[in-house]
Motif scaffolding. Structure first.
Motif, PDB file in Angstrom:
ATOM      1  N   GLU A   1       0.863  -1.174   0.000  1.00 16.14           N
ATOM      2  CA  GLU A   1       0.000   0.000   0.000  1.00 16.14           C
ATOM      3  C   GLU A   1       0.903   1.230   0.000  1.00 16.14           C
ATOM      4  N   ASN A   2       0.556   2.206  -0.820  1.00 20.48           N
ATOM      5  CA  ASN A   2       1.363   3.431  -0.885  1.00 20.48           C
ATOM      6  C   ASN A   2       0.963   4.344   0.254  1.00 20.48           C
ATOM      7  N   GLU A   3       1.572   4.144   1.410  1.00 17.76           N
ATOM      8  CA  GLU A   3       1.274   4.984   2.570  1.00 17.76           C
ATOM      9  C   GLU A   3       2.566   5.323   3.293  1.00 17.76           C
ATOM     10  N   SER A   4       2.531   6.403   4.033  1.00 16.00           N
ATOM     11  CA  SER A   4       3.748   6.827   4.720  1.00 16.00           C
ATOM     12  C   SER A   4       4.170   5.784   5.751  1.00 16.00           C
ATOM     13  N   GLY A   5       5.473   5.585   5.839  1.00 16.33           N
ATOM     14  CA  GLY A   5       6.031   4.684   6.841  1.00 16.33           C
ATOM     15  C   GLY A   5       6.245   3.257   6.383  1.00 16.33           C
TER      16      GLY A   5
ATOM     17  N   ARG B   1       9.162   0.519   7.593  1.00 17.25           N
ATOM     18  CA  ARG B   1       8.875  -0.787   8.193  1.00 17.25           C
ATOM     19  C   ARG B   1       9.625  -1.912   7.479  1.00 17.25           C
ATOM     20  N   VAL B   2       9.688  -1.821   6.148  1.00 16.49           N
ATOM     21  CA  VAL B   2      10.413  -2.849   5.393  1.00 16.49           C
ATOM     22  C   VAL B   2      11.897  -2.803   5.737  1.00 16.49           C
ATOM     23  N   VAL B   3      12.461  -1.618   5.720  1.00 13.37           N
ATOM     24  CA  VAL B   3      13.885  -1.477   6.041  1.00 13.37           C
ATOM     25  C   VAL B   3      14.137  -1.886   7.494  1.00 13.37           C
ATOM     26  N   GLY B   4      13.226  -1.519   8.388  1.00 11.29           N
ATOM     27  CA  GLY B   4      13.347  -1.892   9.796  1.00 11.29           C
ATOM     28  C   GLY B   4      13.345  -3.402   9.993  1.00 11.29           C
ATOM     29  N   LEU B   5      12.549  -4.088   9.182  1.00  9.28           N
ATOM     30  CA  LEU B   5      12.526  -5.555   9.259  1.00  9.28           C
ATOM     31  C   LEU B   5      13.906  -6.118   8.955  1.00  9.28           C
ATOM     32  N   PHE B   6      14.541  -5.578   7.917  1.00  9.16           N
ATOM     33  CA  PHE B   6      15.877  -6.058   7.543  1.00  9.16           C
ATOM     34  C   PHE B   6      16.902  -5.700   8.617  1.00  9.16           C
ATOM     35  N   SER B   7      16.892  -4.453   9.064  1.00 10.27           N
ATOM     36  CA  SER B   7      17.918  -4.038  10.025  1.00 10.27           C
ATOM     37  C   SER B   7      17.708  -4.701  11.382  1.00 10.27           C
ATOM     38  N   GLY B   8      16.474  -4.861  11.779  1.00 12.09           N
ATOM     39  CA  GLY B   8      16.182  -5.462  13.075  1.00 12.09           C
ATOM     40  C   GLY B   8      16.623  -6.905  13.190  1.00 12.09           C
ATOM     41  N   ARG B   9      16.681  -7.585  12.073  1.00 13.74           N
ATOM     42  CA  ARG B   9      17.054  -9.007  12.096  1.00 13.74           C
ATOM     43  C   ARG B   9      18.450  -9.255  11.522  1.00 13.74           C
ATOM     44  N   GLY B  10      19.129  -8.179  11.154  1.00 13.29           N
ATOM     45  CA  GLY B  10      20.505  -8.321  10.668  1.00 13.29           C
ATOM     46  C   GLY B  10      20.621  -8.812   9.242  1.00 13.29           C
ATOM     47  N   TYR B  11      19.544  -8.656   8.448  1.00 12.71           N
ATOM     48  CA  TYR B  11      19.615  -9.045   7.049  1.00 12.71           C
ATOM     49  C   TYR B  11      20.222  -7.898   6.251  1.00 12.71           C
ATOM     50  N   ASN B  12      21.011  -8.249   5.251  1.00 11.67           N
ATOM     51  CA  ASN B  12      21.652  -7.226   4.431  1.00 11.67           C
ATOM     52  C   ASN B  12      20.768  -6.851   3.248  1.00 11.67           C
TER      53      ASN B  12
ATOM     54  N   LEU C   1       3.975  -8.284   7.151  1.00 12.20           N
ATOM     55  CA  LEU C   1       3.874  -6.838   7.371  1.00 12.20           C
ATOM     56  C   LEU C   1       2.577  -6.316   6.763  1.00 12.20           C
ATOM     57  N   VAL C   2       1.939  -5.428   7.436  1.00 13.61           N
ATOM     58  CA  VAL C   2       0.746  -4.767   6.912  1.00 13.61           C
ATOM     59  C   VAL C   2       1.159  -3.341   6.610  1.00 13.61           C
ATOM     60  N   PRO C   3       0.875  -2.867   5.442  1.00 14.50           N
ATOM     61  CA  PRO C   3       0.000  -3.322   4.361  1.00 14.50           C
ATOM     62  C   PRO C   3       0.757  -3.890   3.155  1.00 14.50           C
TER      63      PRO C   3
END
Length: 171
Positions: free
Chosen positions: A16-20, A24-35, A74-76
């Motif tokens: 969904e084209n919404e702010s944030g 969230r996508v980048v946070g998922l990667f950084s939070g779990r140590g994925y490059n 992840l939503v949305p």
């Protein structure tokens, strides 16, 4: 040293084209140590308010599956596709490449640009900016050849990718 069992995955995520959402996508990667090797995002459907994110990452099959499963939760997020696993696909990048030089190096830079189908988008008496599209390996090869001729700066978009043929990514 890279894990012998790791692979590079090009993952397309329809969101969904919404702010944030990108955070969230980048946070998922950084939070779990994925490059993240490459990340691009742009709106693709104004009516449905959808954006497409293309992420290039590296990991074992198990890690790639975890990334896809977590993205899917992840939503949305509407859809997650690993393009390499789903069949033939095209991957392209856009690069702007600045080369500064005089004399024979300018002539050689133009000759190589022609061979690589790079386009001159800016020229001065001492510099060129070339625009080039292609896969990462083609752009890397062009930059390597430009380095001794006066390569000064490279700006790349990162990968965008789409399935070949009739396969498509729908919400």
């Amino acid at each position: 040293m890279a894990d012998m069992n790791s692979r590079t995955a090009t993952i397309a995520v329809l969101v969904e084209n919404e702010s944030g959402i990108l955070a969230r996508v980048v946070g998922l990667f950084s939070g779990r140590g994925y490059n993240i090797e490459s990340l691009t995002v742009a709106p693709v459907d104004d009516e449905k308010r959808l954006s497409r994110i293309t992420v290039v990452t590296t990991g074992t099959d198990m890690v790639i599956e975890q990334i896809k499963a977590q993205l899917d939760r992840l939503v949305p997020v509407h859809r997650v596709n690993d393009l390499a696993l789903e069949g033939p696909h095209l991957v392209r990048e856009l690069a702007l490449i600045k080369v500064v030089g005089k004399g024979e190096s300018r002539v050689e830079a133009l000759r190589l640009a022609d061979a690589f189908r790079a386009r001159v988008v800016d020229a001065t008496t001492e510099s060129f900016v070339f625009e080039m599209t292609g896969n990462a390996e083609k752009i890397d090869a062009f930059c390597a050849l430009m380095r001794p001729l006066g390569l000064k700066e490279v700006c790349r978009t990162g990968a965008v990718a789409i399935a070949r043929g009739t396969a498509h990514m729908a919400a």
